[in-house]
Enzyme design. Structure first.
Site, PDB file in Angstrom:
ATOM      1  N   PHE A 178      43.235  33.175  48.836  1.00 15.26           N
ATOM      2  CA  PHE A 178      42.004  32.893  48.104  1.00 15.26           C
ATOM      3  C   PHE A 178      41.755  33.974  47.057  1.00 15.26           C
ATOM      4  O   PHE A 178      41.931  35.168  47.327  1.00 15.26           O
ATOM      5  CB  PHE A 178      40.791  32.881  49.039  1.00 15.26           C
ATOM      6  N   ASP A 179      41.328  33.553  45.881  1.00 10.38           N
ATOM      7  CA  ASP A 179      40.710  34.471  44.936  1.00 10.38           C
ATOM      8  C   ASP A 179      39.294  34.740  45.454  1.00 10.38           C
ATOM      9  O   ASP A 179      38.790  34.045  46.337  1.00 10.38           O
ATOM     10  CB  ASP A 179      40.693  33.821  43.544  1.00 10.38           C
ATOM     11  N   GLY A 180      38.645  35.766  44.892  1.00  9.34           N
ATOM     12  CA  GLY A 180      37.306  36.111  45.354  1.00  9.34           C
ATOM     13  C   GLY A 180      36.203  35.429  44.577  1.00  9.34           C
ATOM     14  O   GLY A 180      35.704  34.360  44.949  1.00  9.34           O
TER      15      GLY A 180
END
Length: 312
Positions: A178-180
């Site tokens: 996941f990106d943030g």
């Protein structure tokens, strides 16, 4: 519609309780490679497309971008049931398609050919098939159509756009990256960055360090995945999760970590890239799927053969 695979090592698909399962809906163009057929549909129309699919109904479609992710989810189910045969908190895969039931025979046959554990096939002629996501308890929707993805997000369903690409076939366990900001977390800091620049964003983060960030569009899915992951010890888990974010660890990492802690969401590994390209670390992780809101990061992942999904 439950399937018996042509591979005798696969048992009939067990119907799962959507109230307890992690339901994932994928479109046919997300799980299989259908670009030529889609082009035929656009150029020649629905009737010619249907004729083509009927003529090739016994010819399996090649795997698409989300194929390896679905296979890995199936592996997780196997490991969960080995640990507890009565467990109901499993992945439940649903195919949502705008194909007619007639032309959908090829989709079903392709799933059977690969031994995919898909419990439901929904062939929907309605222009907006995302209206059925909530009724099926869908926690994640993967599609190759941007309009559908945006519609699903507006309906409160975690969703992402997959691009057709040649991908490597990662081994198990299931690895999800996941990106943030604007993916797991809200885009509040990105908005400050756009308005006030980097210094403004850093000041904002320092002032808000003790305040958890808001929810991003994939937080609900990540929480369900985290709940499933907790069924195992970390060293034996068939699920590994990663945070790969453009945030710097020194200036903006603490708030991200505190937010995950507040949510009770355990992440196996976190990489604070300080704006550096994500492709090299993704190549090392070899995830089954990578979620990001930046198209440049999606392109970087595609360049190293990582299955990618864009969160618009």
């Amino acid at each position: 519609l439950s399937l018996l695979s042509s591979n005798p090592s696969f048992l009939p698909v067990l119907q799962k309780d959507p109230r307890e399962a992690l339901v994932i809906a994928v479109t046919t163009r997300a799980i299989f490679k259908l670009e030529e057929e889609h082009q035929l549909y656009l150029e020649k129309g629905k009737e010619e497309y249907t004729r083509h699919q009927l003529a090739n109904q016994d010819k399996p479609l090649p795997p698409g971008t989300a194929f390896a992710f679905i296979q890995a989810a199936q592996y997780v189910n196997k490991k969960i049931l080995e640990s507890n045969p009565a467990e109901k908190g499993l992945f439940d895969i649903l195919v949502l398609s705008n194909n007619s039931p007639e032309s959908g025979v090829r989709i079903i046959n392709s799933a059977k050919h690969y031994g995919l554990e898909i419990s439901k096939f929904c062939f929907v002629s309605d222009e907006d098939s995302t209206q059925y996501l909530k009724s099926h308890g869908v926690k994640l929707f993967l599609s190759a159509d941007r309009t559908d993805v945006c519609s699903a997000l507006q309906r409160g369903v975690s969703a992402a756009l997959v691009f057709q690409q040649e991908v490597q076939a990662p081994s198990t366990p299931l690895r999800v990256v996941f990106d943030g900001d604007a993916v797991l977390f809200s885009d509040e800091t990105e908005q400050v960055f756009r308005e006030q620049g980097l210094e403004g964003a850093l000041r904002y983060e320092r002032a808000m360090e003790a305040v958890p960030m808001g929810e991003g569009p994939l937080k609900a899915f990540a929480m369900h995945l985290g709940k499933m992951r907790k069924k195992f010890q970390q060293e034996t888990s068939p699920i590994r999760t990663y945070l790969v974010t453009a945030r710097s660890g020194r200036d903006m990492g603490v708030r991200a970590i505190k937010t995950l802690r507040e949510w009770g969401l355990a992440i196996d590994e976190a990489f604070f890239m300080d704006g550096a390209p994500k492709g090299p670390i993704l190549s090392q992780i070899q995830p089954h799927i990578f979620f990001d809101d930046g198209l440049h990061n999606i392109q970087g992942a595609q360049d190293v053969g990582v299955p990618s999904a864009w969160v618009p």
